[in-house]
Design an enzyme around this catalytic site. Structure first.
Site, PDB file in Angstrom:
ATOM      1  N   ARG A  16       0.800  -1.230   0.302  1.00 51.64           N
ATOM      2  CA  ARG A  16      -0.155   0.071  -0.097  1.00 51.64           C
ATOM      3  C   ARG A  16       0.834   1.170   0.026  1.00 51.64           C
ATOM      4  NH1 ARG A  16      -3.443  -2.343   4.946  1.00 51.64           N
ATOM      5  NH2 ARG A  16      -1.425  -3.504   5.372  1.00 51.64           N
ATOM      6  N   ASN A 227       0.560   2.279   7.079  1.00 55.06           N
ATOM      7  CA  ASN A 227       0.339   1.389   5.990  1.00 55.06           C
ATOM      8  C   ASN A 227       0.707   2.076   4.502  1.00 55.06           C
ATOM      9  OD1 ASN A 227      -0.476  -1.100   7.493  1.00 55.06           O
ATOM     10  ND2 ASN A 227      -2.199  -0.180   7.521  1.00 55.06           N
ATOM     11  N   ASN A 385      36.430  27.996 -10.880  1.00 50.50           N
ATOM     12  CA  ASN A 385      37.348  26.774 -10.476  1.00 50.50           C
ATOM     13  C   ASN A 385      37.223  25.500 -11.416  1.00 50.50           C
ATOM     14  OD1 ASN A 385      34.314  26.346 -10.056  1.00 50.50           O
ATOM     15  ND2 ASN A 385      34.802  24.987  -8.463  1.00 50.50           N
TER      16      ASN A 385
HETATM   17  C1  UD1 Z   1      -2.595  -6.210  10.921  1.00 57.50           C
HETATM   18  C2  UD1 Z   1      -3.760  -7.093  11.433  1.00 57.50           C
HETATM   19  C3  UD1 Z   1      -4.831  -6.271  11.617  1.00 57.50           C
HETATM   20  C4  UD1 Z   1      -4.515  -5.197  12.649  1.00 57.50           C
HETATM   21  C5  UD1 Z   1      -3.258  -4.101  11.984  1.00 57.50           C
HETATM   22  C6  UD1 Z   1      -2.789  -3.444  13.022  1.00 57.50           C
HETATM   23  C7  UD1 Z   1      -3.544  -9.455  10.812  1.00 57.50           C
HETATM   24  C8  UD1 Z   1      -4.036 -10.266   9.840  1.00 57.50           C
HETATM   25  N1  UD1 Z   1      -4.052  -8.209  10.575  1.00 57.50           N
HETATM   26  O1  UD1 Z   1      -3.243  -5.608   9.725  1.00 57.50           O
HETATM   27  O2  UD1 Z   1      -5.860  -6.995  12.457  1.00 57.50           O
HETATM   28  O3  UD1 Z   1      -5.831  -4.460  13.113  1.00 57.50           O
HETATM   29  O4  UD1 Z   1      -2.365  -5.166  11.623  1.00 57.50           O
HETATM   30  O5  UD1 Z   1      -1.722  -2.486  12.476  1.00 57.50           O
HETATM   31  O6  UD1 Z   1      -2.477  -9.697  11.222  1.00 57.50           O
HETATM   32  N2  UD1 Z   1       4.237  -8.878   7.805  1.00 57.50           N
HETATM   33  C9  UD1 Z   1       5.035 -10.111   7.698  1.00 57.50           C
HETATM   34  N3  UD1 Z   1       5.073 -10.960   6.760  1.00 57.50           N
HETATM   35  C10 UD1 Z   1       3.772 -11.338   6.253  1.00 57.50           C
HETATM   36  C11 UD1 Z   1       2.990 -10.267   6.247  1.00 57.50           C
HETATM   37  C12 UD1 Z   1       3.030  -8.881   7.052  1.00 57.50           C
HETATM   38  O7  UD1 Z   1       6.260  -9.929   8.198  1.00 57.50           O
HETATM   39  O8  UD1 Z   1       3.704 -12.251   5.477  1.00 57.50           O
HETATM   40  C13 UD1 Z   1       4.687  -7.733   8.562  1.00 57.50           C
HETATM   41  C14 UD1 Z   1       4.592  -6.398   7.792  1.00 57.50           C
HETATM   42  O9  UD1 Z   1       5.645  -6.045   7.457  1.00 57.50           O
HETATM   43  C15 UD1 Z   1       4.145  -5.736   8.857  1.00 57.50           C
HETATM   44  C16 UD1 Z   1       3.172  -6.292   9.880  1.00 57.50           C
HETATM   45  O10 UD1 Z   1       3.454  -7.722   9.569  1.00 57.50           O
HETATM   46  O11 UD1 Z   1       5.171  -4.792   9.477  1.00 57.50           O
HETATM   47  C17 UD1 Z   1       1.591  -6.019   9.720  1.00 57.50           C
HETATM   48  O12 UD1 Z   1       1.280  -6.471   8.573  1.00 57.50           O
HETATM   49  P1  UD1 Z   1       0.257  -5.659   7.769  1.00 57.50           P
HETATM   50  O13 UD1 Z   1       0.185  -6.086   6.251  1.00 57.50           O
HETATM   51  O14 UD1 Z   1       0.621  -4.149   7.970  1.00 57.50           O
HETATM   52  O15 UD1 Z   1      -1.015  -5.717   8.673  1.00 57.50           O
HETATM   53  P2  UD1 Z   1      -2.419  -4.917   8.538  1.00 57.50           P
HETATM   54  O16 UD1 Z   1      -3.011  -5.224   7.118  1.00 57.50           O
HETATM   55  O17 UD1 Z   1      -2.028  -3.552   8.922  1.00 57.50           O
HETATM   56 CA    CA Z   2      -0.279  -2.590   9.176  1.00 55.31          CA
END
Ligand code: UD1
Ligand code: CA
Length: 460
Positions: A16, A227, A385
Site C-alpha cells: 500500500r 500502511n 574553479n
Molecule cells: C494487521 C492485523 C490487523 C490489525 C493491524 C494493526 C493481521 C491479519 N491483521 O493488519 O488485525 O488491525 O495489523 O496495524 O494480522 N508481515 C510480515 N509477513 C507477512 C505479512 C506481514 O512480516 O507475511 C509484517 C509486515 O511487514 C507488517 C506487519 O507484519 O510490519 C503487519 O502487516 P500488515 O500487512 O501491515 O497488516 P495489516 O493489514 O495492517
Molecule cells: Ca499495518
C-alpha cells in the site's frame, strides 16, 4: 525468571506504500521506521528482540546490524506465518513474547512496559492489545462475546456490515506465553481469500483452553499502523510535534512550529529562535542566540552563536559567530564560513573557507577557495574553479577588495592587501599590496551616434 522476548514483524512488502523500499525501512523524518521501534524496545523490559525479515531483508539488516536477532520468512504468507518463522529461535525458550508489527513507530517505552506487566499481573496466556478509532477502516475489528471477553478478531475485508461498525480495533500487539504460542500457530488455517495465515486467528483458537485478556490503550494514536504515505504524513506530524515541544520547553523559540521540522540528532541551544518553514536535520548543531529561518533548510551544519540565517540552504557546512547568511544563499560541501561574515543574496559557496569579517553580499560563486580575513567580494565576482576537466584552487589572502564582476581563474593565488578592478578576468597570481586591472582599456568613439544612427533614422 522467565525471559521476555519480542517478535517484530517486518518481512512484508508494504504494497500500500507504493514505493520500492520495504515498508518497515521507510523513513519518517529521515529515520527508518524500524529504527524507532527497536530503539524503544531496547529500553523496555524485553530481553531479546527478534525481527522477522523477508522481502528485501538486506535493507532491514543493514539498518539494524547486530543489535537484534533475525528470523527469516522466505515467503510472505501472512502475519501468522511470519511469527511462526521465529519458531526455531524461540519455541524451546521459556518465557513470554511481545509481538508487534514493524509499522507501529509511535508506541512508547512506557506503554510497552505497561502492557507486559498487565499480562503478567493478570496471569494471561494471551493478552490482546486494542484501541478505539473513530474511523476504524483497514484495522481488524475486536469481536467480544456477551460477557465482554474477546472472542475473535475479524479483518475488515471479512467483516459483516454490522462488524464494520465496531470501533474497537486490533493494534496488532499481543503478549503470549511462548510455549503456547508455537503450538497454536500451527493450527491456523489459511485464509483462502487472501492466501495468508492470519495471526489474529490465535484468538479464536485459544479462546476455550487458555486465558485471554485484553488491554485497551487510551492513547490510541500511539498504536497507529503506518500502511501508506498518508499515514506516513500523520506519523511524521506526531514525531515532529514531540521533538519541537522538547526544544521549546528547553528554551528554543519557534514561530509557527507546525511548519518547522527538526531531526532527531539536531542539537539546539536555549535562546535560539526558529522562524517558519525551516527544516534542520542530520547532525546539525545550532548555538545560542542564532536566528534561523524563515524558509531555510540546514543539514549536517554547525551554526555558531549570534548568527542569522534566512531564506537559505546549508548542507554539510559551518558558520562562525555573528555572521549573517542569506537571504537566498547556498552553502554546501564543506563551506566553512568564519566569524562576522556576511554572505548575502544569491551567493553559492562550495568547499571553501573564509576568515573573519569577509563579505560576499550579492551574486557570487565561491568554489574550492581558501579566503582570508576582511575580503570583500564585489557583486557578481566569482571563482572560476572548473576548466571543463578538473577543479582548481583559489587562494586569497587578507584585506583584499575584489571589484564587481571579477573572474578569478583558478589555479590562482591572490596575496594580501590587494585591490582588483571591477570587471577584471584574473589569470595570473597577484602579489601583495598591488592593484590589479585585467580588462581591456576603454575606447570612446566620438560622434558615433550622430554619424551612424541619425542618418539611418532620417532615411525613412
Ligand atoms: C494487521 C492485523 C490487523 C490489525 C493491524 C494493526 C493481521 C491479519 N491483521 O493488519 O488485525 O488491525 O495489523 O496495524 O494480522 N508481515 C510480515 N509477513 C507477512 C505479512 C506481514 O512480516 O507475511 C509484517 C509486515 O511487514 C507488517 C506487519 O507484519 O510490519 C503487519 O502487516 P500488515 O500487512 O501491515 O497488516 P495489516 O493489514 O495492517
Ligand atoms: Ca499495518
Amino acid at each position: 525468571m522467565d525471559k521476555i522476548y519480542s517478535i517484530v514483524l517486518a518481512a512484508g512488502k508494504g504494497t500500500r506504500m507504493k514505493t520500492d523500499l520495504p515498508k518497515c525501512a521507510y523513513p519518517l523524518l529521515k529515520k527508518p521506521m524500524i529504527e524507532y521501534i527497536i530503539e524503544k524496545l531496547e529500553r523496555t523490559l524485553i530481553d531479546e528482540n527478534v525481527v522477522v525479515v523477508g522481502h528485501q531483508k538486506e535493507v532491514l539488516m543493514e539498518i539494524l546490524g547486530d543489535r537484534v536477532s533475525y528470523a527469516e520468512q522466505k515467503e510472505q504468507l501472512g502475519t501468522g506465518h511470519a511469527v511462526l518463522s521465529a519458531e526455531s529461535r524461540l519455541a524451546e525458550k521459556k518465557g513470554i513474547t511481545f509481538i508487534l508489527p514493524g509499522d507501529m513507530p509511535l508506541m512508547s517505552i512506557d506503554l510497552t512496559n505497561q502492557i507486559i506487566k498487565a499480562h503478567q499481573e493478570m496471569g494471561n496466556d494471551l493478552t490482546v492489545v486494542s484501541m478505539y478509532f473513530e474511523n476504524p477502516t483497514s484495522y481488524g475489528r475486536i469481536i467480544r462475546d456477551d460477557y465482554g471477553s474477546i472472542a475473535a478478531i475479524v479483518e475488515e475485508k471479512d467483516c459483516s456490515n454490522d462488524q464494520k461498525r465496531i470501533k474497537e480495533v486490533n493494534s496488532g500487539v499481543y503478549v503470549v506465553n511462548n510455549e503456547d504460542l508455537f503450538k497454536v500457530l500451527k493450527k491456523i488455517k489459511k485464509n483462502e481469500r487472501k492466501n495468508e495465515y492470519y495471526l489474529t486467528d490465535i484468538v479464536s483458537l485459544m479462546r476455550h483452553d487458555y486465558k485471554i485478556g485484553s488491554f485497551v490503550v487510551n492513547e490510541s494514536f500511539m498504536m497507529m499502523g503506518v500502511n501508506d504515505l498518508y499515514a506516513v504524513s500523520i506519523a511524521e506530524r506526531y514525531l515532529r510535534d514531540e521533538i519541537n515541544k522538547n526544544h521549546m520547553l528547553n528554551g528554543v523559540q519557534m514561530i509557527s512550529p507546525n511548519t518547522i521540522t527538526i531531526g532527531h540528532n539536531v542539537q539546539i541551544e536555549p535562546g535560539v529562535m526558529i522562524m517558519p518553514n525551516t527544516t534542520i536535520t542530520g547532525n546539525s548543531v545550532i548555538k545560542e542566540r542564532a536566528i534561523i529561518g524563515p524558509n531555510t533548510e540546514i543539514h549536517n551544519c554547525f551554526i555558531d552563536r549570534f548568527t542569522e540565517v534566512k531564506h537559505s540552504l546549508l548542507y554539510d557546512s559551518s558558520v562562525g559567530e555573528y555572521s549573517t547568511i542569506g537571504p537566498f544563499a547556498h552553502l554546501r560541501d564543506h563551506a566553512e564560513i568564519g566569524a562576522h561574515n556576511r554572505i548575502g543574496n544569491f551567493v553559492e559557496i562550495k568547499k571553501s573557507s573564509t576568515g573573519t569579517y569577509t563579505k560576499a553580499a550579492h551574486l557570487s560563486y565561491i568554489g574550492d577557495a581558501i579566503v582570508g580575513n576582511n575580503v570583500n567580494f564585489g557583486c557578481g565576482s566569482i571563482t572560476v574553479n572548473y576548466d571543463g576537466v578538473k577543479k582548481h584552487l583559489t587562494r586569497i589572502g587578507d584585506d583584499v577588495f575584489i571589484g564587481c564582476n571579477v573572474n578569478l581563474i583558478a589555479p590562482l593565488s591572490v596575496e594580501s592587501e590587494v585591490f582588483i578592478a571591477a570587471g577584471s578576468t584574473v589569470t595570473e597570481d597577484i602579489p601583495k599590496g598591488s592593484l590589479s586591472i585585467a580588462r581591456n582599456k576603454q575606447i570612446n568613439k566620438a560622434d558615433y551616434y550622430h554619424n551612424l544612427v541619425k542618418p539611418k533614422q532620417s532615411e525613412e
